[in-house]
Design an enzyme around this catalytic site. Structure first.
Site, PDB file in Angstrom:
ATOM      1  N   ALA A  50     -13.228  56.845 -13.926  1.00  0.00           N
ATOM      2  CA  ALA A  50     -13.107  56.037 -12.721  1.00  0.00           C
ATOM      3  C   ALA A  50     -11.641  55.846 -12.381  1.00  0.00           C
ATOM      4  O   ALA A  50     -10.842  55.594 -13.250  1.00  0.00           O
ATOM      5  CB  ALA A  50     -13.773  54.679 -12.934  1.00  0.00           C
ATOM      6  N   THR A  51     -11.294  56.064 -11.133  1.00  0.00           N
ATOM      7  CA  THR A  51      -9.946  55.830 -10.633  1.00  0.00           C
ATOM      8  C   THR A  51     -10.109  55.245  -9.252  1.00  0.00           C
ATOM      9  O   THR A  51     -11.204  55.334  -8.714  1.00  0.00           O
ATOM     10  CB  THR A  51      -9.169  57.141 -10.496  1.00  0.00           C
ATOM     11  OG1 THR A  51      -9.955  57.992  -9.680  1.00  0.00           O
ATOM     12  CG2 THR A  51      -8.966  57.818 -11.828  1.00  0.00           C
ATOM     13  N   THR A  52      -9.302  54.811  -8.533  1.00  0.00           N
ATOM     14  CA  THR A  52      -7.939  54.330  -8.673  1.00  0.00           C
ATOM     15  C   THR A  52      -7.946  52.838  -8.423  1.00  0.00           C
ATOM     16  O   THR A  52      -8.706  52.395  -7.558  1.00  0.00           O
ATOM     17  CB  THR A  52      -7.068  55.002  -7.584  1.00  0.00           C
ATOM     18  OG1 THR A  52      -7.081  56.400  -7.803  1.00  0.00           O
ATOM     19  CG2 THR A  52      -5.678  54.478  -7.494  1.00  0.00           C
TER      20      THR A  52
END
Lengths: 272, 257
Positions: A50-52
């Site tokens: 998971a980003t950002t």
């Protein structure tokens, strides 16, 4: 059961145990496997990532925002991930990295703070809370060394009794915590986000600290949009499917989650 | 000594008498359900006696502080691990009391070579509706009394705990007579304070079996100068955690007419 009294009191620590220690005693925390991928080599299993995420202080407290995308290698796994998690009435943890580990950390952290308050009959201090997350990351480092479960969180909290009241920290994967005065961003889209926030803070209309809520949300949306423009792991706003970033604000009154409707209106006005 | 059954019975009876003497001076605790929640009240004798156990569960206890702490820590640990491994909705007072606390208390009480727990506890769990509120009294020997309906009486929406059985019973008959479940917090707090007064008068006057007159309760209540400890479980709270202790300021403004 040789002594029933001891059955209830097993390993009674005089109430000084923290919640993570309790879980370990009961065998409820994941143990780092002894055999597995060689140390230092990246795991062969593609992991969900998971980003950002980003956070900055503004007039009304701390704004924490995250895009909604979770990826595994080149694949988009999920476009409605929630990376901005409420830990207690005045604390938010945002996560970049492996959600499996991060969500578990958030659960441990949430229970730790409550467990501390209930057993010790006082709230945990901000420093104590910041340290608790550090320790969870440190304990997870065995996994990180095996190439799984890297988490790089941001922690935002509001302590009305302290000066400054709004506190913001980011961490590295080993558990070092860095307090910031203005903004923080982690995850694969963070270089672009940091560029935008640095620019806004220095040459924007106003420094981030002086922004009102609408302007702060607009800056956050622009920063995430910039990240999504070049980083495939960052999800952009999807207006047709009504997928907007999660934005939460922590202030004296607690945590407020912005409604999609509010975000949609500001997105239309200030971004696209 | 305990090889003979008769001796064992005698030893347990002695132990009961000893514990009852130890607990006889405990300040009463009243828990009263009102329209928006449950309010706990007691008068502190310098140490805290009302505690948060989990999101929807509160506890009041009298007895030896060391034993109260051990039981409190144990029940918080049980509730927290259950809430963590499953979910907060799976933490239930009924399960904690019947499956975990009661057997342990009973065993500790009856194993006459070991030390018993010198503690008596009153728990309450807030439900979605007043009908689902649970009040539960747990004795040092593991005995449990709840507010549930029985053959002779309907479901009660209060719980009481005191140093002696006579005092507890008087508090209960007072609450049964005076308390209305649709009460506001202010009314509930007043009734609870009166119930505390009834219980406390019964403790002072050994062997009291009759409820004191209303005027006597009122004049006794007016002597209370401070030291009121109160906590609420809020039914409609927007957050998961329903427990909140009332500040001295709130108690003052709620108890002044």
């Amino acid at each position: 059961m040789d002594s029933p009294r001891a059955a209830l009191d097993q390993g009674f620590g005089g109430g000084v145990d923290d919640f993570a220690a309790l879980l370990r005693r009961k065998g409820l925390l994941a143990q780092v496997p002894q055999s597995g991928p060689a140390v230092g080599r990246t795991s062969a299993i593609p992991q969900t990532q998971a980003t950002t995420i980003l956070a900055f202080k503004f007039q009304g407290g701390v704004l924490v925002a995250g895009d909604r995308r979770a990826t595994s290698g080149n694949t988009v796994v999920y476009d409605r991930a929630d990376k901005v998690l409420e830990i207690d009435r005045h604390s938010i943890m945002a996560i970049a990295g492996v959600p499996a580990t991060a969500w578990e950390m958030a659960r441990v952290l949430e229970h730790s703070f409550q467990f501390f308050r209930r057993t010790q009959l006082q709230d945990m201090s901000v420093d104590g809370k910041v340290r608790a997350l550090s320790k969870l990351l440190r304990d997870n480092f065995g996994f990180v060394m095996q190439g799984v479960g890297v988490v790089v969180p941001i922690f935002a909290t509001y302590d009305a009794g302290a000066d400054p009241a709004a506190r913001l920290y980011f961490y590295d994967a080993m558990g070092a915590n860095f307090e910031v005065t203005d903004y923080a961003a982690t995850g694969s889209g963070s270089p672009a986000v940091r560029g935008v926030l640095y620019y806004e803070n220095n040459w924007g209309k106003k420094p981030l600290l002086k922004l009102d809520e609408d302007d702060a949300v607009t800056v956050a949306l622009r920063a995430l949009d910039t990240a999504a423009e070049s980083d495939t792991a960052t999800g952009a706003v999807d207006r047709n499917a009504k997928i907007f970033p999660i934005i939460k604000i922590v202030s004296r009154d607690g945590i407020a989650t912005l409604l999609d409707k509010q975000i949609a209106a500001l997105f239309k006005k200030g971004v696209a | 000594m305990i090889e003979e059954p008769y001796r064992w019975v005698e030893a347990v009876a002695n132990r009961r008498e000893y514990i009852e003497t130890q607990l006889a001076h405990g300040s009463p605790i009243a828990a009263v359900g009102y329209s928006q929640g449950i309010v706990f009240i007691t008068l502190g004798r310098t140490r805290q006696k009302l505690f948060e156990i989990y999101d929807r569960i509160a506890m009041g206890a009298i007895g030896h502080p060391g034993d109260i702490e051990r039981l409190r820590m144990a029940v918080i640990e049980l509730a927290s691990t259950e809430g963590f491994t499953r979910s907060a909705a799976d933490v239930s007072l009924r399960r904690l009391a019947y499956y975990s606390l009661s057997p342990v208390l009973k065993a500790a009480f009856e194993q006459i070579y070991g030390a018993p727990y010198l503690a008596r506890m009153l728990f309450a769990e807030i439900g979605d509706t007043p009908e689902n509120d649970l009040f539960l009294r747990l004795e040092y020997d593991g005995a449990i009394a709840t507010n549930g309906a029985s053959l002779a009486e309907t479901q009660k929406n209060f719980g009481a705990l005191s140093g002696t059985r006579a005092s507890t019973e008087l508090m209960e008959s007072f609450l049964k007579r005076e308390h209305k479940s649709a009460a506001t917090l202010r009314d509930a707090l007043k009734t609870a304070l009166d119930a505390w007064t009834v219980g406390n008068m019964a403790l002072a006057e050994d062997g009291a079996r009759e409820l004191p007159a209303k005027e006597a309760i009122a004049s006794e209540r007016d002597k209370i100068a401070g030291g009121i400890e109160a906590a609420i479980l809020d039914r409609d709270a927007k957050t998961a955690i329903r427990y909140r202790s009332l500040t001295g300021e709130e108690i003052r403004s709620l108890t002044t007419r």
